[in-house]
Design a protein around this motif. Structure first.
Motif, mmCIF file in Angstrom:
data_model
loop_
_atom_site.group_PDB
_atom_site.id
_atom_site.type_symbol
_atom_site.label_atom_id
_atom_site.label_comp_id
_atom_site.label_asym_id
_atom_site.label_seq_id
_atom_site.Cartn_x
_atom_site.Cartn_y
_atom_site.Cartn_z
ATOM 1 N N UNK A 1 115.148 52.298 66.934
ATOM 2 C CA UNK A 1 115.520 53.694 66.514
ATOM 3 C C UNK A 1 117.217 53.539 66.431
ATOM 4 N N UNK A 2 117.778 54.286 65.662
ATOM 5 C CA UNK A 2 119.330 54.104 65.451
ATOM 6 C C UNK A 2 119.774 55.697 65.568
ATOM 7 N N UNK A 3 120.950 55.626 66.689
ATOM 8 C CA UNK A 3 121.219 56.906 67.103
ATOM 9 C C UNK A 3 122.708 57.000 67.509
ATOM 10 N N UNK A 4 123.292 57.906 67.129
ATOM 11 C CA UNK A 4 124.868 58.263 67.485
ATOM 12 C C UNK A 4 124.706 58.312 69.164
ATOM 13 N N UNK A 5 125.973 57.523 69.669
ATOM 14 C CA UNK A 5 126.113 57.313 71.085
ATOM 15 C C UNK A 5 126.107 58.744 71.919
ATOM 16 N N UNK A 6 126.924 59.586 71.423
ATOM 17 C CA UNK A 6 126.777 60.776 72.433
ATOM 18 C C UNK A 6 125.680 61.669 72.258
ATOM 19 N N UNK A 7 125.136 61.575 71.073
ATOM 20 C CA UNK A 7 123.789 62.423 71.344
ATOM 21 C C UNK A 7 122.582 61.741 71.776
ATOM 22 N N UNK A 8 122.721 60.266 72.081
ATOM 23 C CA UNK A 8 121.728 59.480 72.735
ATOM 24 C C UNK A 8 122.137 59.634 74.237
#
Length: 122
Positions: free
Chosen positions: A11-18
């Motif tokens: 999965x690829x996710x933006x850090x702050x959202x993760x």
């Protein structure tokens, strides 16, 4: 122990959202990062047996920099380990994990998959 085919790996996710999503699920990143990698741990304690386990989700930056809080993270296969005082956590395949710990870990990973799928749709 590795949890294969959870739907979390790759999965690829933006850090702050993760960070927000993992915190809501009880995972802690704390100081476990460098400029290219992140590690989220969820502590599972079995008080009667005085045992501690960690469900770990790791990832690495495919874009940006973790230290600047602007990064896109690709997640790796989740791990489950047992803590041995004073040596640390062992993630080896030879470890024996109680059914309750395995069930709790699988439930958490299922919830994480659902949350991450929601983030991907936004």
């Amino acid at each position: 122990m590795k949890f294969e085919n959870t739907g979390i790996e790759n999965q690829v996710v933006e850090l702050s959202r993760l960070d927000e999503a993992m915190e809501e699920l009880g995972f802690v990143r704390a100081g476990q990062w460098d400029y290219e990698r992140v590690t989220y741990d969820h502590k599972i304690e079995i008080l009667e047996a005085k045992e501690v386990y960690y469900l770990r989700v790791q990832g690495y930056a495919i874009e940006g920099d973790v230290g600047s809080h602007h990064a896109t993270i690709k997640l790796l296969t989740p791990l489950l380990g047992k803590h041995y005082y004073p040596h640390g956590v062992e993630y080896g395949e030879g470890e024996d994990f109680p059914k309750t710990v395995l069930t709790r870990s699988q439930d958490l990973l299922k919830k994480a998959k659902e949350v991450l799928a929601t983030l991907a749709q936004q």
